[in-house]
Write a protein that holds these residues in place. Structure first.
Motif, PDB file in Angstrom:
ATOM      1  N   HIS A  21       0.539  -0.795  -0.368  1.00 28.31           N
ATOM      2  CA  HIS A  21      -0.245   0.241  -0.171  1.00 28.31           C
ATOM      3  C   HIS A  21       0.466   1.313   0.394  1.00 28.31           C
ATOM      4  N   VAL A  22       1.771   1.220   0.048  1.00 28.96           N
ATOM      5  CA  VAL A  22       3.205   2.744   0.289  1.00 28.96           C
ATOM      6  C   VAL A  22       3.898   2.319  -0.906  1.00 28.96           C
ATOM      7  N   SER A  23       3.835   3.748  -1.900  1.00 26.28           N
ATOM      8  CA  SER A  23       4.596   3.883  -3.342  1.00 26.28           C
ATOM      9  C   SER A  23       4.980   5.541  -3.119  1.00 26.28           C
ATOM     10  N   ILE A  24       5.824   5.758  -3.733  1.00 28.03           N
ATOM     11  CA  ILE A  24       6.228   6.608  -3.872  1.00 28.03           C
ATOM     12  C   ILE A  24       7.237   7.333  -5.572  1.00 28.03           C
ATOM     13  N   ASP A  25       6.521   8.602  -5.396  1.00 31.56           N
ATOM     14  CA  ASP A  25       6.490   8.899  -6.715  1.00 31.56           C
ATOM     15  C   ASP A  25       7.075  10.333  -7.053  1.00 31.56           C
ATOM     16  N   CYS A  26       7.752  10.549  -8.335  1.00 33.33           N
ATOM     17  CA  CYS A  26       9.206  11.537  -7.560  1.00 33.33           C
ATOM     18  C   CYS A  26       9.078  12.388  -8.936  1.00 33.33           C
ATOM     19  N   VAL A  27       8.258  13.626  -8.639  1.00 28.67           N
ATOM     20  CA  VAL A  27       8.663  14.853  -9.971  1.00 28.67           C
ATOM     21  C   VAL A  27      10.459  15.312 -10.173  1.00 28.67           C
ATOM     22  N   VAL A  28      11.112  15.098 -11.476  1.00 31.05           N
ATOM     23  CA  VAL A  28      12.696  15.549 -11.290  1.00 31.05           C
ATOM     24  C   VAL A  28      13.165  16.847 -11.913  1.00 31.05           C
ATOM     25  N   PHE A  29      13.483  16.977 -11.787  1.00 30.29           N
ATOM     26  CA  PHE A  29      13.705  18.789 -12.586  1.00 30.29           C
ATOM     27  C   PHE A  29      14.916  19.119 -13.615  1.00 30.29           C
ATOM     28  N   GLY A  30      15.834  19.302 -13.900  1.00 33.25           N
ATOM     29  CA  GLY A  30      16.997  19.644 -14.367  1.00 33.25           C
ATOM     30  C   GLY A  30      16.584  21.266 -15.015  1.00 33.25           C
ATOM     31  N   PHE A  31      18.181  21.643 -15.632  1.00 33.50           N
ATOM     32  CA  PHE A  31      17.480  22.562 -16.047  1.00 33.50           C
ATOM     33  C   PHE A  31      18.836  23.131 -16.820  1.00 33.50           C
ATOM     34  N   HIS A  32      19.000  23.319 -18.895  1.00 33.01           N
ATOM     35  CA  HIS A  32      19.253  22.754 -19.904  1.00 33.01           C
ATOM     36  C   HIS A  32      18.865  23.818 -20.936  1.00 33.01           C
ATOM     37  N   GLN A  82      12.748  17.189  -1.515  1.00 34.90           N
ATOM     38  CA  GLN A  82      12.114  17.981  -0.952  1.00 34.90           C
ATOM     39  C   GLN A  82      10.464  16.644  -0.724  1.00 34.90           C
ATOM     40  N   GLN A  83       9.880  16.552   0.197  1.00 28.57           N
ATOM     41  CA  GLN A  83       8.675  15.361   0.128  1.00 28.57           C
ATOM     42  C   GLN A  83       7.109  17.053   0.492  1.00 28.57           C
ATOM     43  N   PHE A  84       6.073  16.780  -0.905  1.00 25.24           N
ATOM     44  CA  PHE A  84       5.380  17.581  -0.985  1.00 25.24           C
ATOM     45  C   PHE A  84       4.280  17.053  -0.766  1.00 25.24           C
ATOM     46  N   PHE A  85       3.627  16.218  -0.771  1.00 25.88           N
ATOM     47  CA  PHE A  85       2.311  15.750  -0.475  1.00 25.88           C
ATOM     48  C   PHE A  85       2.080  14.379  -0.587  1.00 25.88           C
ATOM     49  N   VAL A  86       1.271  13.812  -0.179  1.00 27.85           N
ATOM     50  CA  VAL A  86       0.460  12.382   0.003  1.00 27.85           C
ATOM     51  C   VAL A  86      -0.564  12.006  -1.602  1.00 27.85           C
ATOM     52  N   PHE A  87      -0.582  11.293  -2.246  1.00 26.83           N
ATOM     53  CA  PHE A  87      -1.742  11.167  -3.188  1.00 26.83           C
ATOM     54  C   PHE A  87      -2.279   9.906  -2.981  1.00 26.83           C
ATOM     55  N   GLU A 108      -3.506 -12.503  -5.899  1.00 32.39           N
ATOM     56  CA  GLU A 108      -2.234 -12.827  -6.356  1.00 32.39           C
ATOM     57  C   GLU A 108      -1.805 -11.690  -7.111  1.00 32.39           C
ATOM     58  N   ASN A 109      -2.230 -10.347  -7.386  1.00 33.17           N
ATOM     59  CA  ASN A 109      -1.732  -9.921  -8.568  1.00 33.17           C
ATOM     60  C   ASN A 109      -1.258  -8.688  -7.614  1.00 33.17           C
ATOM     61  N   TRP A 110       0.021  -8.186  -7.127  1.00 33.32           N
ATOM     62  CA  TRP A 110       0.194  -6.824  -6.438  1.00 33.32           C
ATOM     63  C   TRP A 110      -0.681  -5.520  -6.441  1.00 33.32           C
ATOM     64  N   PHE A 111      -0.528  -4.983  -7.947  1.00 29.88           N
ATOM     65  CA  PHE A 111      -1.774  -4.348  -8.171  1.00 29.88           C
ATOM     66  C   PHE A 111      -3.114  -4.100  -7.838  1.00 29.88           C
ATOM     67  N   SER A 112      -3.685  -5.311  -7.364  1.00 32.06           N
ATOM     68  CA  SER A 112      -4.618  -5.017  -6.340  1.00 32.06           C
ATOM     69  C   SER A 112      -4.318  -4.109  -5.390  1.00 32.06           C
ATOM     70  N   ASN A 113      -3.222  -4.225  -4.730  1.00 31.61           N
ATOM     71  CA  ASN A 113      -3.426  -3.383  -3.542  1.00 31.61           C
ATOM     72  C   ASN A 113      -3.889  -1.882  -3.416  1.00 31.61           C
ATOM     73  N   ARG A 114      -4.129  -1.472  -2.966  1.00 36.94           N
ATOM     74  CA  ARG A 114      -4.552   0.013  -2.685  1.00 36.94           C
ATOM     75  C   ARG A 114      -3.394   1.037  -2.539  1.00 36.94           C
ATOM     76  N   PHE A 115      -2.767   2.085  -3.001  1.00 42.18           N
ATOM     77  CA  PHE A 115      -1.282   2.707  -2.786  1.00 42.18           C
ATOM     78  C   PHE A 115      -1.539   3.705  -2.461  1.00 42.18           C
ATOM     79  N   LEU A 116      -1.240   4.613  -1.127  1.00 43.20           N
ATOM     80  CA  LEU A 116      -0.882   5.643  -1.475  1.00 43.20           C
ATOM     81  C   LEU A 116       0.380   5.987  -1.852  1.00 43.20           C
ATOM     82  N   SER A 117       0.676   6.811  -2.689  1.00 43.79           N
ATOM     83  CA  SER A 117       1.908   7.455  -2.728  1.00 43.79           C
ATOM     84  C   SER A 117       2.298   8.885  -2.389  1.00 43.79           C
TER      85      SER A 117
END
Length: 253
Positions: A21-32, A82-87, A108-117
């Motif tokens: 039920h726990v995942s992490i999603d990241c927004v990676v910013f770069g500058f070029h 920087q942690q900014f929110f839980v979805f 048996e399907n891992w994706f049947s879980n409900r995930f908080l990200s």
């Protein structure tokens, strides 16, 4: 899309090693080249895109999990995070569940879980990143901030939340040390701020305000070359920059 064999192996490994039920999603910013970039992944046989993400190991601190996930995608060890929110929308894993529901029963399907990200944004050196796709993706690459593609899942919401959080940070903390080269001109730094904010800033006001923070050192000699008057080079005073991150400052752009 994974084969049934690959899916069974993945789900078995996930149940054994990762928190339910726990995942992490990241927004990676770069500058070029005067443009903010965002690191994205495109899954196999898909036209829509995802943010880098993953799961948390059972005995792993959340922050360490985020750093591990981003090292796998970028090759970088030390990243400003920087942690900014839980979805937590109940249907946020529906895409993957529906994709694989014919291969495995729900128990048996891992994706049947409900995930908080847990949402993080990261500021990285564009030239230090070596983008690496994960097992679900065909490619991992940079996209321009002002030319975002269509997203899968709730990743557009996560991306917009990260951008809002980054813009808010500009009002009370410095930005740039993790994104700019070691030395840069004032117009180049202003372009970074304008790219994040999505608007033009007055040159004189920007220079007066950014110098007022006391976080920059000016080189003794201006940049050499060019047909016009050479601009001075600046660098961040790391000690003062870190103090500003801790103590903050007031104002808006």
């Amino acid at each position: 899309m994974l084969t049934k064999k690959q899916l069974i192996e993945f789900c078995s490994d996930a149940r054994k090693n990762y928190l339910d039920h726990v995942s992490i999603d990241c927004v990676v910013f770069g500058f070029h080249e005067g443009q903010m970039k965002v690191l994205l992944l495109r899954p196999h046989d898909e036209t829509k895109w995802l943010l880098p993400g993953g799961f948390v190991m059972r005995q792993e601190p959340i922050e360490m999990a985020a750093n591990r996930i981003l090292k796998e995608r970028t090759g970088l060890d030390k990243i400003f995070l920087q942690q900014f929110f839980v979805f937590g929308d109940p249907d946020r894993a529906k895409f993957h569940h529906d994709l694989y529901k014919e291969m495995l029963p729900d128990d048996e399907n891992w994706f049947s879980n409900r995930f908080l990200s847990i949402g993080y944004y990261a500021l990285v050196d564009f030239f230090g990143v070596v983008p690496q796709p994960d097992q679900f993706s065909a490619t991992c690459t940079w996209r321009d901030l002002d030319d975002m593609p269509e997203f899968l899942l709730d990743h557009e919401q996560i991306f917009k939340g990260a951008l809002d959080a980054l813009r808010l940070q500009l009002n009370y903390q410095p930005i740039g040390y993790n994104l700019m080269p070691k030395q840069f001109t004032m117009p180049e730094l202003q372009k970074l701020y304008e790219s994040i904010l999505g608007k033009k800033l007055d040159r004189r006001n920007f220079q007066r305000r950014i110098l007022g923070f006391g976080i920059l050192n000016r080189a003794e000699q201006p940049r050499k070359g060019g047909a016009h008057k050479a601009p001075y080079l600046y660098s961040f005073d790391l000690e003062k920059y870190q103090n500003a991150l801790t103590e903050g400052f007031k104002g808006g752009w």
